[in-house]
Design a protein around this motif. Structure first.
Motif, PDB file in Angstrom:
ATOM      1  N   GLN A  57      97.635  60.390 104.654  1.00 48.00           N
ATOM      2  CA  GLN A  57      96.353  59.613 104.882  1.00 48.00           C
ATOM      3  C   GLN A  57      95.463  60.006 105.802  1.00 48.00           C
ATOM      4  O   GLN A  57      95.841  60.686 107.017  1.00 48.00           O
ATOM      5  CB  GLN A  57      96.623  58.297 104.962  1.00 48.00           C
ATOM      6  N   PRO A  58      94.171  59.859 105.819  1.00 42.77           N
ATOM      7  CA  PRO A  58      93.328  60.356 107.046  1.00 42.77           C
ATOM      8  C   PRO A  58      93.776  59.620 108.386  1.00 42.77           C
ATOM      9  O   PRO A  58      94.390  58.655 108.374  1.00 42.77           O
ATOM     10  CB  PRO A  58      92.149  59.794 106.711  1.00 42.77           C
ATOM     11  N   ASN A  59      93.863  60.617 109.840  1.00 46.01           N
ATOM     12  CA  ASN A  59      94.334  60.246 110.982  1.00 46.01           C
ATOM     13  C   ASN A  59      95.637  59.949 111.021  1.00 46.01           C
ATOM     14  O   ASN A  59      96.359  59.609 112.080  1.00 46.01           O
ATOM     15  CB  ASN A  59      93.488  58.765 111.418  1.00 46.01           C
ATOM     16  N   GLN A  60      96.306  60.476 109.997  1.00 46.62           N
ATOM     17  CA  GLN A  60      97.868  60.590 110.237  1.00 46.62           C
ATOM     18  C   GLN A  60      98.318  61.683 110.949  1.00 46.62           C
ATOM     19  O   GLN A  60      97.945  62.884 110.641  1.00 46.62           O
ATOM     20  CB  GLN A  60      98.634  60.469 108.694  1.00 46.62           C
ATOM     21  N   PRO A  61      99.083  61.571 111.918  1.00 52.89           N
ATOM     22  CA  PRO A  61      99.663  62.823 112.816  1.00 52.89           C
ATOM     23  C   PRO A  61     100.401  63.882 111.898  1.00 52.89           C
ATOM     24  O   PRO A  61     101.034  63.587 111.148  1.00 52.89           O
ATOM     25  CB  PRO A  61     100.475  62.288 113.884  1.00 52.89           C
ATOM     26  N   LEU A  62      99.987  65.228 112.204  1.00 51.49           N
ATOM     27  CA  LEU A  62     100.551  66.337 111.511  1.00 51.49           C
ATOM     28  C   LEU A  62     101.599  67.241 112.170  1.00 51.49           C
ATOM     29  O   LEU A  62     102.523  67.204 111.970  1.00 51.49           O
ATOM     30  CB  LEU A  62      99.639  67.179 110.682  1.00 51.49           C
ATOM     31  N   PHE A  63     101.183  67.608 113.299  1.00 55.74           N
ATOM     32  CA  PHE A  63     101.844  68.348 114.346  1.00 55.74           C
ATOM     33  C   PHE A  63     101.225  68.253 115.713  1.00 55.74           C
ATOM     34  O   PHE A  63     100.001  67.901 116.112  1.00 55.74           O
ATOM     35  CB  PHE A  63     101.850  69.827 113.776  1.00 55.74           C
ATOM     36  N   ALA A  64     102.060  68.796 116.734  1.00 49.02           N
ATOM     37  CA  ALA A  64     101.675  68.561 117.977  1.00 49.02           C
ATOM     38  C   ALA A  64     102.096  70.028 118.758  1.00 49.02           C
ATOM     39  O   ALA A  64     103.085  70.299 118.611  1.00 49.02           O
ATOM     40  CB  ALA A  64     102.013  67.651 118.910  1.00 49.02           C
ATOM     41  N   LEU A  65     101.315  70.694 119.608  1.00 45.46           N
ATOM     42  CA  LEU A  65     101.627  71.762 120.385  1.00 45.46           C
ATOM     43  C   LEU A  65     102.206  71.428 121.930  1.00 45.46           C
ATOM     44  O   LEU A  65     101.228  70.206 122.285  1.00 45.46           O
ATOM     45  CB  LEU A  65     100.506  72.899 120.236  1.00 45.46           C
ATOM     46  N   GLU A  66     102.583  72.082 122.774  1.00 50.28           N
ATOM     47  CA  GLU A  66     102.839  71.736 124.027  1.00 50.28           C
ATOM     48  C   GLU A  66     101.537  71.707 124.780  1.00 50.28           C
ATOM     49  O   GLU A  66     100.448  72.474 124.621  1.00 50.28           O
ATOM     50  CB  GLU A  66     103.781  72.926 124.528  1.00 50.28           C
ATOM     51  N   ALA A  67     101.522  70.581 125.462  1.00 51.14           N
ATOM     52  CA  ALA A  67     100.113  70.557 126.438  1.00 51.14           C
ATOM     53  C   ALA A  67     100.073  70.365 127.992  1.00 51.14           C
ATOM     54  O   ALA A  67      99.028  69.953 128.308  1.00 51.14           O
ATOM     55  CB  ALA A  67      99.322  69.305 125.768  1.00 51.14           C
ATOM     56  N   GLU A  68     100.971  70.991 128.472  1.00 55.98           N
ATOM     57  CA  GLU A  68     101.277  70.808 129.829  1.00 55.98           C
ATOM     58  C   GLU A  68     100.233  71.543 130.513  1.00 55.98           C
ATOM     59  O   GLU A  68      99.435  70.988 131.658  1.00 55.98           O
ATOM     60  CB  GLU A  68     102.606  71.136 130.408  1.00 55.98           C
ATOM     61  N   PRO A  69      99.810  72.706 130.184  1.00 55.37           N
ATOM     62  CA  PRO A  69      98.709  73.428 131.036  1.00 55.37           C
ATOM     63  C   PRO A  69      97.379  72.535 130.707  1.00 55.37           C
ATOM     64  O   PRO A  69      96.318  72.488 131.551  1.00 55.37           O
ATOM     65  CB  PRO A  69      98.545  74.602 130.091  1.00 55.37           C
ATOM     66  N   GLN A  70      96.963  72.158 129.517  1.00 54.54           N
ATOM     67  CA  GLN A  70      95.646  71.195 129.277  1.00 54.54           C
ATOM     68  C   GLN A  70      95.822  69.997 130.027  1.00 54.54           C
ATOM     69  O   GLN A  70      94.763  69.756 130.526  1.00 54.54           O
ATOM     70  CB  GLN A  70      95.543  70.922 127.798  1.00 54.54           C
ATOM     71  N   LYS A  71      96.809  69.493 130.145  1.00 57.08           N
ATOM     72  CA  LYS A  71      96.852  68.141 130.847  1.00 57.08           C
ATOM     73  C   LYS A  71      96.576  68.442 132.534  1.00 57.08           C
ATOM     74  O   LYS A  71      96.006  67.759 133.320  1.00 57.08           O
ATOM     75  CB  LYS A  71      98.301  67.598 131.025  1.00 57.08           C
ATOM     76  N   ALA A  72      97.189  69.544 133.157  1.00 60.04           N
ATOM     77  CA  ALA A  72      96.645  69.801 134.490  1.00 60.04           C
ATOM     78  C   ALA A  72      95.281  70.278 134.569  1.00 60.04           C
ATOM     79  O   ALA A  72      94.672  69.827 135.630  1.00 60.04           O
ATOM     80  CB  ALA A  72      97.717  71.221 134.667  1.00 60.04           C
ATOM     81  N   THR A  73      94.546  70.997 133.733  1.00 58.40           N
ATOM     82  CA  THR A  73      93.275  71.293 133.689  1.00 58.40           C
ATOM     83  C   THR A  73      92.571  69.866 133.533  1.00 58.40           C
ATOM     84  O   THR A  73      91.559  69.814 134.428  1.00 58.40           O
ATOM     85  CB  THR A  73      92.882  72.403 132.499  1.00 58.40           C
ATOM     86  N   LEU A  74      92.818  69.086 132.812  1.00 61.44           N
ATOM     87  CA  LEU A  74      92.153  67.985 132.854  1.00 61.44           C
ATOM     88  C   LEU A  74      92.289  67.171 134.153  1.00 61.44           C
ATOM     89  O   LEU A  74      91.350  66.522 134.440  1.00 61.44           O
ATOM     90  CB  LEU A  74      92.486  67.023 131.440  1.00 61.44           C
TER      91      LEU A  74
END
Length: 317
Positions: A57-74
């Motif tokens: 359904q719309p807005n249902q999670p599909l997959f996730a990639l590792e995000a540590e570099p993006q968290k540090a940048t943010l």
């Protein structure tokens, strides 16, 4: 011109038989417009929230990639934004209250010294007129009075400046720097959010292309979704029957697993004709051309991609 698909070409003798063409079904097949779900930047696949065949359904999670570099940048961009905001606030406030209070106390002290200097100067002027004081004493008292007056004016100016905000050009530069830092935070927040992809439409997970732990290149689809309205019907119509059809017109299709005929609406008619190879060199049959037609089933979920179909055109009027 293009060549029609093989199964259509094999059916050509049947299409050209003695049976009236407006009563014989045309061969067709179901095809799908898949939605390929990808992330804008690459990374290792951390989590899969669906499996092949799942309905989403719309807005249902599909997959996730590792995000540590993006968290540090943010985190770095948020810290820079906080610094820019503090600098801007400092420019708009002037001196701190404690600094203002210290200047106020210095001004009151200078004003008291000025009052005393004026009284001393008036006394020296009176004594000088009576001949009890020298001209040097009078000049010295005048100098002390003028010095006290200058000190009062100096502290009054410092107090006035301390209560003002920064200069207009400095404020403008600080505001621009704050806006740039805020835009960077928004961009980094978006990049972080893109590490987790969600479904944007109702559909079926048709194929998963990567497994957990694999590296996914930037923009490479991780999975294919078949939207509930993603199936379309494709068939080829002889040129002498093309005048019967127009976009928006309703046709019927049948299949081996269908219970009765299904309604579909024509969505596209090709503008370019396609030769059929078995008769391409026959001068007598050169006029046998076909046109690609696409239609959308009115009831979703009944057809599957690749399914062979019989297409029934409306009777000629």
């Amino acid at each position: 011109m293009k060549l029609a698909p093989l199964f259509v070409l094999i059916s050509l003798p049947w299409l050209a038989g003695c049976q009236p063409q407006d009563q014989a079904p045309l061969p067709g097949y179901a095809e799908a417009d898949f939605v390929q779900v990808a992330a804008p930047s690459g990374g290792r696949l951390l989590r899969l929230a669906v499996t092949e065949g799942d309905e989403v359904q719309p807005n249902q999670p599909l997959f996730a990639l590792e995000a540590e570099p993006q968290k540090a940048t943010l985190a770095a961009s948020q810290a820079l934004l906080a610094q820019r905001q503090a600098q801007l606030a400092d420019l708009t406030k002037g001196l701190r209250p404690e600094e203002i209070a210290a200047l106020q106390a210095q001004l009151e002290s200078a004003q008291a010294e000025l009052r005393q200097a004026r009284r001393d100067h008036e006394r020296q002027m009176s004594l000088r007129r009576q001949g009890f004081s020298s001209q040097a004493n009078l000049d010295d008292s005048r100098t002390r009075q003028e010095t006290a007056e200058a000190q009062v004016r100096n502290l009054q100016a410092q107090l006035a400046v301390g209560q003002l905000a920064g200069r207009p050009d400095a404020l403008m530069a600080a505001k621009a720097a704050t806006e740039a830092a805020d835009a960077q935070v928004q961009q980094d927040s978006w990049q972080l959010a893109q590490r987790q992809q969600q479904a944007h439409t109702t559909g079926l997970v048709d194929e998963i292309l990567f497994r957990i732990g694999e590296w996914v290149p930037a923009g490479q689809p991780v999975l294919n979704l078949l939207p509930e309205d993603g199936v379309k019907i494709r068939f080829f119509v002889p040129q002498d029957q093309l005048s019967q059809l127009k976009p928006g017109q309703t046709i019927q299709v049948g299949c081996d697993a269908c219970e009765g005929k299904l309604d579909a609406r024509i969505s596209h008619i090709a503008s370019e004709a396609e030769f059929t190879p078995p008769v391409i060199y026959s001068q007598a049959n050169r006029a046998k051309l076909v046109f690609l037609v696409e239609a959308k089933p009115l009831h979703t979920g009944t057809l599957r991609p690749g399914q062979p179909l019989d297409v029934y055109l409306p009777e000629a009027k």
